[in-house]
Design an enzyme around this catalytic site. Structure first.
Site, PDB file in Angstrom:
ATOM      1  N   ASN A   1      -1.678  -9.492  12.172  1.00 28.03           N
ATOM      2  CA  ASN A   1      -1.605  -9.093  10.766  1.00 28.03           C
ATOM      3  C   ASN A   1      -0.478  -9.859  10.061  1.00 28.03           C
ATOM      4  O   ASN A   1       0.202  -9.332   9.186  1.00 28.03           O
ATOM      5  CB  ASN A   1      -1.373  -7.572  10.688  1.00 28.03           C
ATOM      6  CG  ASN A   1      -1.575  -7.041   9.286  1.00 28.03           C
ATOM      7  OD1 ASN A   1      -2.334  -7.595   8.504  1.00 28.03           O
ATOM      8  ND2 ASN A   1      -0.846  -5.986   8.949  1.00 28.03           N
TER       9      ASN A   1
ATOM     10  N   ASP B   1      -0.069 -10.920  22.909  1.00 29.07           N
ATOM     11  CA  ASP B   1      -0.202  -9.490  22.656  1.00 29.07           C
ATOM     12  C   ASP B   1       0.682  -8.756  23.658  1.00 29.07           C
ATOM     13  O   ASP B   1       0.544  -8.964  24.877  1.00 29.07           O
ATOM     14  CB  ASP B   1      -1.684  -9.116  22.838  1.00 29.07           C
ATOM     15  CG  ASP B   1      -1.985  -7.699  22.396  1.00 29.07           C
ATOM     16  OD1 ASP B   1      -1.180  -6.789  22.685  1.00 29.07           O
ATOM     17  OD2 ASP B   1      -3.052  -7.504  21.765  1.00 29.07           O
TER      18      ASP B   1
ATOM     19  N   SER C   1       8.587   5.845  11.163  1.00 29.16           N
ATOM     20  CA  SER C   1       8.165   6.020   9.762  1.00 29.16           C
ATOM     21  C   SER C   1       8.428   7.448   9.321  1.00 29.16           C
ATOM     22  O   SER C   1       8.363   8.386  10.135  1.00 29.16           O
ATOM     23  CB  SER C   1       6.664   5.720   9.676  1.00 29.16           C
ATOM     24  OG  SER C   1       6.144   6.207   8.455  1.00 29.16           O
TER      25      SER C   1
ATOM     26  N   TYR D   1      -2.551   6.807  12.761  1.00 33.87           N
ATOM     27  CA  TYR D   1      -1.371   5.931  12.637  1.00 33.87           C
ATOM     28  C   TYR D   1      -0.099   6.767  12.742  1.00 33.87           C
ATOM     29  O   TYR D   1       0.817   6.447  13.509  1.00 33.87           O
ATOM     30  CB  TYR D   1      -1.409   5.185  11.290  1.00 33.87           C
ATOM     31  CG  TYR D   1      -0.055   4.702  10.856  1.00 33.87           C
ATOM     32  CD1 TYR D   1       0.537   3.608  11.468  1.00 33.87           C
ATOM     33  CD2 TYR D   1       0.664   5.373   9.851  1.00 33.87           C
ATOM     34  CE1 TYR D   1       1.811   3.183  11.092  1.00 33.87           C
ATOM     35  CE2 TYR D   1       1.918   4.959   9.468  1.00 33.87           C
ATOM     36  CZ  TYR D   1       2.490   3.869  10.091  1.00 33.87           C
ATOM     37  OH  TYR D   1       3.747   3.464   9.723  1.00 33.87           O
TER      38      TYR D   1
ATOM     39  N   LYS E   1       3.210   7.071  15.746  1.00 30.25           N
ATOM     40  CA  LYS E   1       4.667   7.065  15.544  1.00 30.25           C
ATOM     41  C   LYS E   1       5.293   8.315  16.167  1.00 30.25           C
ATOM     42  O   LYS E   1       6.318   8.239  16.843  1.00 30.25           O
ATOM     43  CB  LYS E   1       5.007   6.971  14.053  1.00 30.25           C
ATOM     44  CG  LYS E   1       4.554   5.681  13.388  1.00 30.25           C
ATOM     45  CD  LYS E   1       5.279   4.455  13.938  1.00 30.25           C
ATOM     46  CE  LYS E   1       4.864   3.172  13.252  1.00 30.25           C
ATOM     47  NZ  LYS E   1       5.396   1.963  13.873  1.00 30.25           N
TER      48      LYS E   1
ATOM     49  N   GLY F   1      -4.957  13.402   1.609  1.00 26.28           N
ATOM     50  CA  GLY F   1      -3.789  13.258   2.480  1.00 26.28           C
ATOM     51  C   GLY F   1      -2.475  13.011   1.747  1.00 26.28           C
ATOM     52  O   GLY F   1      -1.413  13.075   2.357  1.00 26.28           O
TER      53      GLY F   1
HETATM   54  N1  UFG Z   1      -1.025   5.161  -5.200  1.00 24.41           N
HETATM   55  C1  UFG Z   1      -1.848   5.053  -6.314  1.00 24.41           C
HETATM   56  N2  UFG Z   1      -2.720   4.019  -6.347  1.00 24.41           N
HETATM   57  C2  UFG Z   1      -2.813   3.085  -5.353  1.00 24.41           C
HETATM   58  C3  UFG Z   1      -1.977   3.198  -4.233  1.00 24.41           C
HETATM   59  C4  UFG Z   1      -1.090   4.270  -4.169  1.00 24.41           C
HETATM   60  O1  UFG Z   1      -1.784   5.874  -7.221  1.00 24.41           O
HETATM   61  O2  UFG Z   1      -3.643   2.174  -5.454  1.00 24.41           O
HETATM   62  C5  UFG Z   1      -0.049   6.264  -5.136  1.00 24.41           C
HETATM   63  C6  UFG Z   1      -0.323   7.208  -3.977  1.00 24.41           C
HETATM   64  O3  UFG Z   1      -1.246   8.177  -4.359  1.00 24.41           O
HETATM   65  C7  UFG Z   1       1.075   7.753  -3.719  1.00 24.41           C
HETATM   66  C8  UFG Z   1       2.005   6.594  -4.081  1.00 24.41           C
HETATM   67  O4  UFG Z   1       1.230   5.715  -4.896  1.00 24.41           O
HETATM   68  O5  UFG Z   1       1.334   8.800  -4.607  1.00 24.41           O
HETATM   69  C9  UFG Z   1       2.488   5.822  -2.878  1.00 24.41           C
HETATM   70  O6  UFG Z   1       1.375   5.469  -2.065  1.00 24.41           O
HETATM   71  P1  UFG Z   1       1.484   4.387  -0.888  1.00 24.41           P
HETATM   72  O7  UFG Z   1       0.124   4.251  -0.296  1.00 24.41           O
HETATM   73  O8  UFG Z   1       2.145   3.162  -1.384  1.00 24.41           O
HETATM   74  O9  UFG Z   1       2.515   5.055   0.116  1.00 24.41           O
HETATM   75  P2  UFG Z   1       2.422   6.417   0.957  1.00 24.41           P
HETATM   76  O10 UFG Z   1       3.658   7.170   0.606  1.00 24.41           O
HETATM   77  O11 UFG Z   1       1.139   7.089   0.815  1.00 24.41           O
HETATM   78  O12 UFG Z   1       2.469   5.846   2.436  1.00 24.41           O
HETATM   79  C10 UFG Z   1       3.618   5.215   2.914  1.00 24.41           C
HETATM   80  C11 UFG Z   1       3.276   4.179   3.978  1.00 24.41           C
HETATM   81  C12 UFG Z   1       2.737   4.810   5.205  1.00 24.41           C
HETATM   82  C13 UFG Z   1       3.601   5.922   5.653  1.00 24.41           C
HETATM   83  C14 UFG Z   1       3.855   6.893   4.511  1.00 24.41           C
HETATM   84  C15 UFG Z   1       4.777   8.013   4.861  1.00 24.41           C
HETATM   85  O13 UFG Z   1       2.333   3.267   3.509  1.00 24.41           O
HETATM   86  O14 UFG Z   1       2.711   3.854   6.244  1.00 24.41           O
HETATM   87  O15 UFG Z   1       4.437   6.180   3.433  1.00 24.41           O
HETATM   88  O16 UFG Z   1       6.006   7.519   5.203  1.00 24.41           O
HETATM   89  F1  UFG Z   1       2.979   6.563   6.648  1.00 24.41           F
END
Ligand code: UFG
Length: 356
Positions: A52, A75, A141, A165, A169, A311
Site C-alpha cells: 500500500n 512480506d 490506534s 481492523y 489493533k 460506525g
Molecule cells: N467524513 C465525512 N466524509 C468523508 C469522510 C469522512 O463526512 O468523505 C467524516 C466522518 O463521518 C467523520 C470524520 O469525517 O465524522 C472523520 O472521518 P475519517 O474517516 O477521516 O476518520 P475516523 O475518525 O472515522 O477514522 C480514523 C482512522 C481509523 C481509526 C479511527 C479511530 O481512519 O483508522 O480514526 O481512531 F480507526
C-alpha cells in the site's frame, strides 16, 4: 525540532546512534518518521512489501535525508526472511508500522486483515526475541477505544473495536502485553494515534490512498484538486456544536516526533509496556476542517450533507497528558498548518506518487 523531547542534553534526549528497523517505512506515517529518525542521529533500515505504498517514496526519502536507505522488500509474514534479516543486521530497536488499515475493507476481507496484521507481528516479535532485540514501538490506534468511550479518551479506558481492523489493533496490543509478561526485559510502546493528517513541509511526501479515500482530509484534498466532485458530509445531526462529528486531527510531523520521543523513553523506563496517546487533545468538526482547508486553498469547496456513516461516533479526542508528561512531547501544529501542508503536497502531486 518541532514537537521533539524538550528535556536533557540534545544528544542524550535523542538517544543518538540506534539502528532502527522501520517496518512499513514507505507508508504515510513511516516515511515521515524515517526522516525524523535520521535527523535525530539514528541509522534506519526499512522493511516494506509496497502493498500500500510506492517504491518512489524511498527515492524521495533519500533525497530529503541525503542518506542511502537500506530497503528490504518482503512480506513480514515470511518468517524465514524476517529471521534472516535479524541474523544479518544489527538492529537496536523496531518501529512497527506495517499493516492493513482500511476500516471498510477490513469488514469485507476480515481473514486478510487478521492474517496480515497479526501474522506479520508474530513473525517480527519472534525474530526480535530470537535475536535479543528488546525495544519495540507499535503503531496502534485510538480505534481501540471502541464506540462508546467518553471524551477526552485516556490510556486507562477499556479497549474494544467495531470492525476487524480495529480488532487487529486491540489483539496485537494484548499479544504484546502477554509477550512482555513472558519476557520482562522487553520495552514495548503502544502508540495510539488519533487522526493523522498533514504532509512533509517540502510538499514531496504525503498521504496517497489507493482508490477513493475513506478519510476526511484525503477526500477533501481530492475534491480541491478536481479528482472528486464534492465532499459528502456524513451527517450533521450529531450532538456536537455544529452537528458534525469531532475528531482529534494531528499533523503527521507531530506524530513522527512522538515516535522518536517514545523510542528514547524506552531506554529509561522500568515498565515493560507503555501506552501513549498521540493526539492534540482538541476536537475539530467536519465543517471546521472543511473551512480550514478552504482557507488553505483560497476558495470554497463543494459539499453535500448526506446520511450518517455506519460506525461513526460523535466525538473522539485524546487526553494527551501522559505523552506530554512522560515523553516531554506535545503536538504543536495547528489545524491551519495541517491543511496548508496537505494542500502543498496534493497541489504539487495531484495524482499522488507515480507508480515507479
Ligand atoms: N467524513 C465525512 N466524509 C468523508 C469522510 C469522512 O463526512 O468523505 C467524516 C466522518 O463521518 C467523520 C470524520 O469525517 O465524522 C472523520 O472521518 P475519517 O474517516 O477521516 O476518520 P475516523 O475518525 O472515522 O477514522 C480514523 C482512522 C481509523 C481509526 C479511527 C479511530 O481512519 O483508522 O480514526 O481512531 F480507526
Amino acid at each position: 525540532m518541532i514537537g521533539a523531547p524538550t528535556t536533557g542534553a540534545p544528544g542524550a534526549a535523542y538517544g543518538v546512534g540506534m539502528r532502527v528497523l522501520v517496518t512499513g517505512g514507505a507508508g504515510f506515517i513511516g516515511s515521515h518518521t524515517v526522516i525524523q529518525l535520521i535527523a535525530a542521529g539514528h541509522d534506519v533500515l526499512i522493511v516494506d512489501n509496497f502493498a500500500n505504498s510506492k517504491p518512489t517514496v524511498i527515492n524521495r526519502l533519500e533525497a530529503i535525508t541525503s542518506k542511502h536507505l537500506p530497503v528490504h522488500e518482503f512480506d513480514l509474514r515470511d518468517t524465514e526472511r524476517t529471521e534472516r534479516l535479524f541474523a544479518h543486521e544489527q538492529i537496536d530497536a523496531v518501529i512497527h508500522f506495517a499493516g492493513h488499515k482500511a476500516v471498510g475493507q477490513s469488514s469485507q476481507e476480515p481473514l486478510d486483515y487478521y492474517q496480515n496484521n497479526l501474522g506479520s507481528t508474530f513473525s517480527l516479535v519472534r525474530a526480535m526475541t530470537l535475536h535479543g532485540v528488546a525495544k519495540l514501538v507499535f503503531s496502534s490506534s485510538a480505534t481501540v477505544y471502541g464506540a462508546n468511550a467518553a471524551v477526552p479518551m485516556n490510556e486507562d479506558f477499556p479497549t474494544s473495536a467495531t470492525n476487524p481492523y480495529g480488532w487487529t489493533k486491540v489483539m496485537i496490543e494484548q499479544i504484546l502485553r502477554d509477550v512482555a509478561v513472558a519476557q520482562p526485559e522487553m520495552r514495548i510502546a503502544l502508540m495510539r494515534y488519533f487522526n493523522p493528517v498533514g504532509a512533509h513541509p517540502s510538499g514531496d511526501l504525503g498521504e496517497d490512498p489507493s482508490g477513493e479515500p475513506n478519510n476526511l482530509l484525503p477526500y477533501i484534498c481530492q475534491v480541491a484538486v478536481g479528482r472528486l466532485e464534492k465532499l459528502r458530509i456524513f451527517g450533521d445531526d450529531y450532538d456536537t456544536p455544529d452537528g458534525t462529528p469531532l475528531r482529534d486531527y494531528i499533523h503527521v510531523e507531530d506524530l513522527a516526533a512522538g515516535h522518536i520521543a517514545a523510542l528514547v523513553r524506552l531506554d529509561s523506563t522500568d515498565r515493560a509496556v507503555s501506552t501513549w496517546n498521540l493526539g492534540t487533545g482538541k476536537g475539530t468538526s467536519v465543517f471546521e476542517m472543511l473551512h480550514a482547508f478552504e482557507r488553505a486553498v483560497g476558495r470554497t469547496l463543494p459539499y453535500e450533507v448526506v446520511g450518517r456513516r455506519a460506525g461513526d461516533i460523535a466525538a473522539s479526542y485524546a487526553d494527551p497528558g501522559r505523552a506530554n508528561t512522560e515523553l516531554g512531547w506535545s503536538a504543536t501544529h495547528s489545524i491551519d498548518d495541517m491543511c496548508t501542508d496537505s494542500w502543498r503536497w496534493q497541489s504539487r502531486h495531484p495524482n499522488g506518487y507515480p507508480d515507479a
